[in-house]
Design a protein around this motif. Sequence first.
Motif, PDB file in Angstrom:
ATOM      1  N   ALA A  45       0.917  -1.258   0.013  1.00 19.34           N
ATOM      2  CA  ALA A  45      -0.238   0.027   0.035  1.00 19.34           C
ATOM      3  C   ALA A  45       0.818   1.484   0.019  1.00 19.34           C
ATOM      4  O   ALA A  45       0.650   2.202  -0.674  1.00 19.34           O
ATOM      5  N   ARG A  46       1.975   1.428   0.809  1.00 18.47           N
ATOM      6  CA  ARG A  46       2.652   2.518   0.932  1.00 18.47           C
ATOM      7  C   ARG A  46       3.547   2.743  -0.369  1.00 18.47           C
ATOM      8  O   ARG A  46       3.634   3.671  -0.905  1.00 18.47           O
ATOM      9  N   LYS A  47       3.962   1.647  -1.117  1.00 20.36           N
ATOM     10  CA  LYS A  47       4.604   1.610  -2.448  1.00 20.36           C
ATOM     11  C   LYS A  47       3.372   2.279  -3.616  1.00 20.36           C
ATOM     12  O   LYS A  47       3.793   2.951  -4.436  1.00 20.36           O
ATOM     13  N   THR A  54      -4.624   5.632  -5.696  1.00 23.62           N
ATOM     14  CA  THR A  54      -5.530   5.784  -4.547  1.00 23.62           C
ATOM     15  C   THR A  54      -6.190   4.588  -4.148  1.00 23.62           C
ATOM     16  O   THR A  54      -7.064   4.236  -5.010  1.00 23.62           O
ATOM     17  N   ILE A  55      -5.809   4.051  -2.975  1.00 25.72           N
ATOM     18  CA  ILE A  55      -6.294   2.531  -2.712  1.00 25.72           C
ATOM     19  C   ILE A  55      -7.856   2.635  -1.923  1.00 25.72           C
ATOM     20  O   ILE A  55      -7.808   3.500  -1.000  1.00 25.72           O
ATOM     21  N   ARG A  56      -8.639   2.038  -2.535  1.00 27.09           N
ATOM     22  CA  ARG A  56     -10.165   1.855  -1.942  1.00 27.09           C
ATOM     23  C   ARG A  56     -10.067   0.568  -1.009  1.00 27.09           C
ATOM     24  O   ARG A  56     -10.586   0.635   0.120  1.00 27.09           O
ATOM     25  N   ARG A  57      -9.523  -0.436  -1.574  1.00 28.91           N
ATOM     26  CA  ARG A  57      -9.474  -1.780  -0.598  1.00 28.91           C
ATOM     27  C   ARG A  57      -8.476  -2.746  -1.295  1.00 28.91           C
ATOM     28  O   ARG A  57      -8.078  -2.875  -2.423  1.00 28.91           O
ATOM     29  N   TYR A  65      -1.978 -10.348  -4.029  1.00 28.13           N
ATOM     30  CA  TYR A  65      -2.364  -9.336  -3.226  1.00 28.13           C
ATOM     31  C   TYR A  65      -3.731  -8.901  -4.352  1.00 28.13           C
ATOM     32  O   TYR A  65      -3.148  -8.512  -5.387  1.00 28.13           O
ATOM     33  N   GLU A  66      -4.744  -8.649  -3.997  1.00 31.83           N
ATOM     34  CA  GLU A  66      -5.833  -7.875  -4.988  1.00 31.83           C
ATOM     35  C   GLU A  66      -6.162  -6.551  -4.330  1.00 31.83           C
ATOM     36  O   GLU A  66      -6.521  -6.257  -3.248  1.00 31.83           O
ATOM     37  N   VAL A  67      -6.048  -5.510  -5.298  1.00 30.38           N
ATOM     38  CA  VAL A  67      -6.010  -4.262  -5.104  1.00 30.38           C
ATOM     39  C   VAL A  67      -7.047  -3.626  -5.753  1.00 30.38           C
ATOM     40  O   VAL A  67      -7.093  -3.669  -6.978  1.00 30.38           O
ATOM     41  N   TYR A  68      -8.070  -2.757  -5.134  1.00 24.07           N
ATOM     42  CA  TYR A  68      -9.093  -2.274  -5.802  1.00 24.07           C
ATOM     43  C   TYR A  68      -8.670  -0.679  -5.801  1.00 24.07           C
ATOM     44  O   TYR A  68      -8.820  -0.378  -4.299  1.00 24.07           O
ATOM     45  N   ALA A  69      -8.349  -0.053  -6.655  1.00 26.39           N
ATOM     46  CA  ALA A  69      -7.861   1.482  -6.604  1.00 26.39           C
ATOM     47  C   ALA A  69      -8.105   2.239  -7.684  1.00 26.39           C
ATOM     48  O   ALA A  69      -8.765   1.711  -8.679  1.00 26.39           O
ATOM     49  N   VAL A  77      -9.492   0.611 -11.157  1.00 27.89           N
ATOM     50  CA  VAL A  77      -8.855  -0.785 -11.474  1.00 27.89           C
ATOM     51  C   VAL A  77      -8.875  -1.708 -10.403  1.00 27.89           C
ATOM     52  O   VAL A  77      -9.061  -1.453  -9.129  1.00 27.89           O
ATOM     53  N   GLU A  78      -9.061  -2.829 -10.817  1.00 32.15           N
ATOM     54  CA  GLU A  78      -8.593  -4.091  -9.961  1.00 32.15           C
ATOM     55  C   GLU A  78      -7.456  -4.908 -10.255  1.00 32.15           C
ATOM     56  O   GLU A  78      -7.380  -5.286 -11.505  1.00 32.15           O
ATOM     57  N   ALA A  79      -6.420  -4.681  -9.417  1.00 29.95           N
ATOM     58  CA  ALA A  79      -5.199  -4.979  -9.937  1.00 29.95           C
ATOM     59  C   ALA A  79      -4.596  -5.969  -8.867  1.00 29.95           C
ATOM     60  O   ALA A  79      -4.974  -6.087  -7.901  1.00 29.95           O
ATOM     61  N   PHE A  80      -3.720  -7.137  -9.492  1.00 28.92           N
ATOM     62  CA  PHE A  80      -3.201  -8.096  -8.835  1.00 28.92           C
ATOM     63  C   PHE A  80      -1.558  -8.032  -8.755  1.00 28.92           C
ATOM     64  O   PHE A  80      -1.189  -7.487  -9.700  1.00 28.92           O
TER      65      PHE A  80
END
Length: 91
Positions: A45-47, A54-57, A65-69, A77-80
């Motif tokens: 998240a820091r990176k 901008t991270i939502r979840r 790691y699955e990132v919604y941002a 996006v939904e990124a892995f």
Amino acid sequence: MKHSLASRLLLSVLLAGAAAGASAHGDVKCKAYPKTEWKSHEELARKLVAEGWTIRRMEVSKTCYEVYAKDPQGKRVEAFFDPVTFARVEE
């Protein structure tokens, strides 16, 4: 009556498209590492924030790691991400 039928058809098409999009990430495969080798999701998240995200979840899948941002360009996006290298994993 025709309007109602057309509305139902449109809704069905939209829902089918949403379902297809939701299952699209099933093809994402990260390399399997022992959990003891994973870096923390807080570090990821820091990176990402430092890079302009901008991270939502964030979630942990079996191997990613699955990132919604919103990415640095502002696109939602939904990124892995690989949990060891933090490299983005594409579908």
